[in-house]
Design a protein around this motif. Sequence first.
Motif, PDB file in Angstrom:
ATOM      1  N   PRO A   1       9.408  -0.272   1.261  1.00  0.00           N
ATOM      2  CA  PRO A   1       9.063  -0.560   2.661  1.00  0.00           C
ATOM      3  C   PRO A   1       7.778  -1.379   2.755  1.00  0.00           C
ATOM      4  O   PRO A   1       6.812  -1.124   2.036  1.00  0.00           O
ATOM      5  CB  PRO A   1       8.878   0.830   3.276  1.00  0.00           C
ATOM      6  CG  PRO A   1       9.595   1.766   2.363  1.00  0.00           C
ATOM      7  CD  PRO A   1       9.472   1.174   0.993  1.00  0.00           C
ATOM      8  N   LYS A   2       7.777  -2.365   3.634  1.00  0.00           N
ATOM      9  CA  LYS A   2       6.591  -3.212   3.844  1.00  0.00           C
ATOM     10  C   LYS A   2       6.100  -2.986   5.271  1.00  0.00           C
ATOM     11  O   LYS A   2       6.887  -2.995   6.215  1.00  0.00           O
ATOM     12  CB  LYS A   2       6.942  -4.702   3.668  1.00  0.00           C
ATOM     13  CG  LYS A   2       7.918  -5.039   2.538  1.00  0.00           C
ATOM     14  CD  LYS A   2       7.387  -4.739   1.183  1.00  0.00           C
ATOM     15  CE  LYS A   2       8.295  -5.284   0.083  1.00  0.00           C
ATOM     16  NZ  LYS A   2       9.719  -4.910   0.161  1.00  0.00           N
ATOM     17  N   GLU A   3       4.796  -2.784   5.404  1.00  0.00           N
ATOM     18  CA  GLU A   3       4.239  -2.548   6.739  1.00  0.00           C
ATOM     19  C   GLU A   3       2.892  -3.223   6.864  1.00  0.00           C
ATOM     20  O   GLU A   3       2.222  -3.531   5.876  1.00  0.00           O
ATOM     21  CB  GLU A   3       4.093  -1.052   7.009  1.00  0.00           C
ATOM     22  CG  GLU A   3       3.097  -0.356   6.091  1.00  0.00           C
ATOM     23  CD  GLU A   3       2.783   1.041   6.550  1.00  0.00           C
ATOM     24  OE1 GLU A   3       3.368   1.482   7.546  1.00  0.00           O
ATOM     25  OE2 GLU A   3       1.918   1.682   5.924  1.00  0.00           O
TER      26      GLU A   3
ATOM     27  N   ARG B   1       8.582  11.909   1.250  1.00  0.00           N
ATOM     28  CA  ARG B   1       9.281  11.421   2.429  1.00  0.00           C
ATOM     29  C   ARG B   1      10.583  10.759   1.965  1.00  0.00           C
ATOM     30  O   ARG B   1      10.776  10.497   0.783  1.00  0.00           O
ATOM     31  CB  ARG B   1       8.414  10.420   3.200  1.00  0.00           C
ATOM     32  CG  ARG B   1       7.155  11.034   3.810  1.00  0.00           C
ATOM     33  CD  ARG B   1       7.510  12.009   4.929  1.00  0.00           C
ATOM     34  NE  ARG B   1       6.327  12.600   5.548  1.00  0.00           N
ATOM     35  CZ  ARG B   1       5.797  13.761   5.189  1.00  0.00           C
ATOM     36  NH1 ARG B   1       6.336  14.453   4.184  1.00  0.00           N
ATOM     37  NH2 ARG B   1       4.734  14.233   5.817  1.00  0.00           N
ATOM     38  N   ALA B   2      11.458  10.480   2.914  1.00  0.00           N
ATOM     39  CA  ALA B   2      12.744   9.891   2.555  1.00  0.00           C
ATOM     40  C   ALA B   2      12.568   8.539   1.872  1.00  0.00           C
ATOM     41  O   ALA B   2      13.296   8.182   0.947  1.00  0.00           O
ATOM     42  CB  ALA B   2      13.618   9.743   3.800  1.00  0.00           C
ATOM     43  N   GLN B   3      11.565   7.766   2.312  1.00  0.00           N
ATOM     44  CA  GLN B   3      11.394   6.418   1.784  1.00  0.00           C
ATOM     45  C   GLN B   3      10.533   6.364   0.533  1.00  0.00           C
ATOM     46  O   GLN B   3      10.668   5.443  -0.276  1.00  0.00           O
ATOM     47  CB  GLN B   3      10.776   5.514   2.858  1.00  0.00           C
ATOM     48  CG  GLN B   3      11.688   5.286   4.054  1.00  0.00           C
ATOM     49  CD  GLN B   3      11.045   4.377   5.085  1.00  0.00           C
ATOM     50  OE1 GLN B   3       9.831   4.309   5.206  1.00  0.00           O
ATOM     51  NE2 GLN B   3      11.872   3.679   5.840  1.00  0.00           N
TER      52      GLN B   3
ATOM     53  N   GLN C   1       0.852  -1.189   0.000  1.00  0.00           N
ATOM     54  CA  GLN C   1       0.000   0.000   0.000  1.00  0.00           C
ATOM     55  C   GLN C   1       0.881   1.230   0.000  1.00  0.00           C
ATOM     56  O   GLN C   1       1.674   1.453   0.903  1.00  0.00           O
ATOM     57  CB  GLN C   1      -0.924   0.020   1.223  1.00  0.00           C
ATOM     58  CG  GLN C   1      -1.858   1.221   1.243  1.00  0.00           C
ATOM     59  CD  GLN C   1      -2.765   1.226   2.455  1.00  0.00           C
ATOM     60  OE1 GLN C   1      -2.833   0.254   3.197  1.00  0.00           O
ATOM     61  NE2 GLN C   1      -3.462   2.334   2.667  1.00  0.00           N
ATOM     62  N   LEU C   2       0.767   2.042  -1.053  1.00  0.00           N
ATOM     63  CA  LEU C   2       1.550   3.259  -1.200  1.00  0.00           C
ATOM     64  C   LEU C   2       0.608   4.363  -1.663  1.00  0.00           C
ATOM     65  O   LEU C   2       0.356   4.527  -2.852  1.00  0.00           O
ATOM     66  CB  LEU C   2       2.690   3.053  -2.195  1.00  0.00           C
ATOM     67  CG  LEU C   2       3.760   4.138  -2.259  1.00  0.00           C
ATOM     68  CD1 LEU C   2       4.490   4.249  -0.928  1.00  0.00           C
ATOM     69  CD2 LEU C   2       4.758   3.851  -3.375  1.00  0.00           C
TER      70      LEU C   2
ATOM     71  N   SER D   1       4.947   9.703   8.881  1.00  0.00           N
ATOM     72  CA  SER D   1       6.095   8.912   8.424  1.00  0.00           C
ATOM     73  C   SER D   1       5.681   7.922   7.343  1.00  0.00           C
ATOM     74  O   SER D   1       6.404   7.685   6.380  1.00  0.00           O
ATOM     75  CB  SER D   1       6.723   8.177   9.609  1.00  0.00           C
ATOM     76  OG  SER D   1       5.757   7.361  10.258  1.00  0.00           O
ATOM     77  N   THR D   2       4.501   7.328   7.525  1.00  0.00           N
ATOM     78  CA  THR D   2       3.871   6.555   6.452  1.00  0.00           C
ATOM     79  C   THR D   2       2.698   7.392   5.975  1.00  0.00           C
ATOM     80  O   THR D   2       1.680   7.485   6.651  1.00  0.00           O
ATOM     81  CB  THR D   2       3.375   5.194   6.967  1.00  0.00           C
ATOM     82  OG1 THR D   2       4.474   4.468   7.506  1.00  0.00           O
ATOM     83  CG2 THR D   2       2.736   4.406   5.835  1.00  0.00           C
ATOM     84  N   PRO D   3       2.805   8.046   4.820  1.00  0.00           N
ATOM     85  CA  PRO D   3       1.799   9.033   4.416  1.00  0.00           C
ATOM     86  C   PRO D   3       0.386   8.467   4.355  1.00  0.00           C
ATOM     87  O   PRO D   3       0.147   7.404   3.781  1.00  0.00           O
ATOM     88  CB  PRO D   3       2.278   9.467   3.025  1.00  0.00           C
ATOM     89  CG  PRO D   3       3.744   9.217   3.031  1.00  0.00           C
ATOM     90  CD  PRO D   3       3.926   7.975   3.853  1.00  0.00           C
TER      91      PRO D   3
END
Length: 498
Positions: free
Chosen positions: A75-77, A322-324, A11-12, A278-280
């Motif tokens: 990144p995976k969350e 963001r940085a990621q 999810q992005l 941090s995670t938009p």
Amino acid sequence: MNLSVTHARAQLGVSAPLVTVETHLANGLPAFHIVGLPETAVRESRDRVRSALINSHFEFPQRRITVNLAPADLPKEGGRYDLAIAIGILAASGQVPCEPLEQYEFIGELALTGTLREVSGALPAAIASTLAHRKLVVPQACGADAALAGGEVGSAASLLQVCAELHGRVPLPRAIPKPQETNVHCADLVDVRGQLKARRALEVAAAGGHNLLFYGPPGTGKTMLASRLPGILPPLTAAELIEVSAVYSSAGLSHQNRRPFRAPHHSASPVALVGGGSTPKPGEVSLAHRGVLFLDEMPEFPRQALEILREPLENGEVRISRAQAQVTFPASFQLVGAMNPCPCGYLGENRCRCSPDQIGRYRNKLSGPLLDRIDMQVEVSAMNAAQLQDAPTGEPSTVVRTRVCTARERQIRRQGRVNTLLQGVELEKHCALGNNEKHLMRQSIEKLGLSARSYHRILRVARTLADLAGAERTGTAHISEALAYRNLDRRRAITAST
């Protein structure tokens, strides 16, 4: 077989990048490793998957298990990868067949019992899997949202159900979208007595999708009028419904098949309005996509929060870096604001004690560039007791909505979009002026000192007025009425001249 490959979706923002879940079983001391930039919740899936497999009466391999979530730089969350990891382990250990896995994608969080729990972002994942020509398997609680994509979506209540599907024994039930509500309850305009100019402005704003600002003393009906706007807007089209539902799905919220109406408190921060973290995550402007963002007591919002609205109002989207990762959220919304004429609200009355400096600071909360982006600035005057008692009952929302829908249909047939979205060559073509209209606009621009942006917004409002009247061309009457809705511009011009 010691190696298996399954597919999931990350999810992005409102997109869902493909994640390939590679599972390898090797000899050696029992261990379970997950690689591929997993965050804490993903690493914790080791314990959830182990318990879910055992409680679903499968054998958990006592070998060295390595799970790779590719691409490694994404990144995976969250727990959305649990189901894909569990199926990968079962396939690598020969407990489910590997051959069908290429045709499936899996998202879902596993409970320790093996049941599936809801995850966010099911609809964007369903849209992406449909484009990839794969069947998406989602938890039962996500099925209705995911089914809006129109692709093949299986709804599963447990890990056992998914395995029965892969073995070809019992097919998964197909996810079905919730039936669209036909009678959505909204506050009715019939409750508003008097305020004919404000009612007219609300109808014009609804017909053309224009931004609107009500200002006047407390208790004159500004908030009441704004809350009636959803009741006169046309229903969402099928494409708009998918767009809105995708935003709400990515935020982990449910949507009720109606145009959004968001009214954040004036203490809302800039991040709360436009999104971030941090995670938009989407903010209020994105949750109001294809609907209305209502800012009551607008000057009480932090100045920074108001100024951050300028780009979304112009571009119809929010880009968060963001940085990621860089994430883009849609934000094509209609802004409606309400404000008092001074801090106490009673400017011009004996009870007003506001100094000129206080009034100036209060009004300066709304900068010139922000006001430029608000097409209509309408005064809502106070009414005395006799006016309230004698004012006739206004038209109900159903009657006004019929006119609004007719005007919008005329715009869609002519140019494929509502008037507020006209730009460049389209604006010149569909809002072409005759000599008299050009002369009126030239005089008004010079007298009021309006910017080029304000000029174009007046043209769009005038075009909407012509559409409501059923006129083919924009006339002087339409331009005059559009100019009458720029009250704050006229006041600033008078103040500057004195």
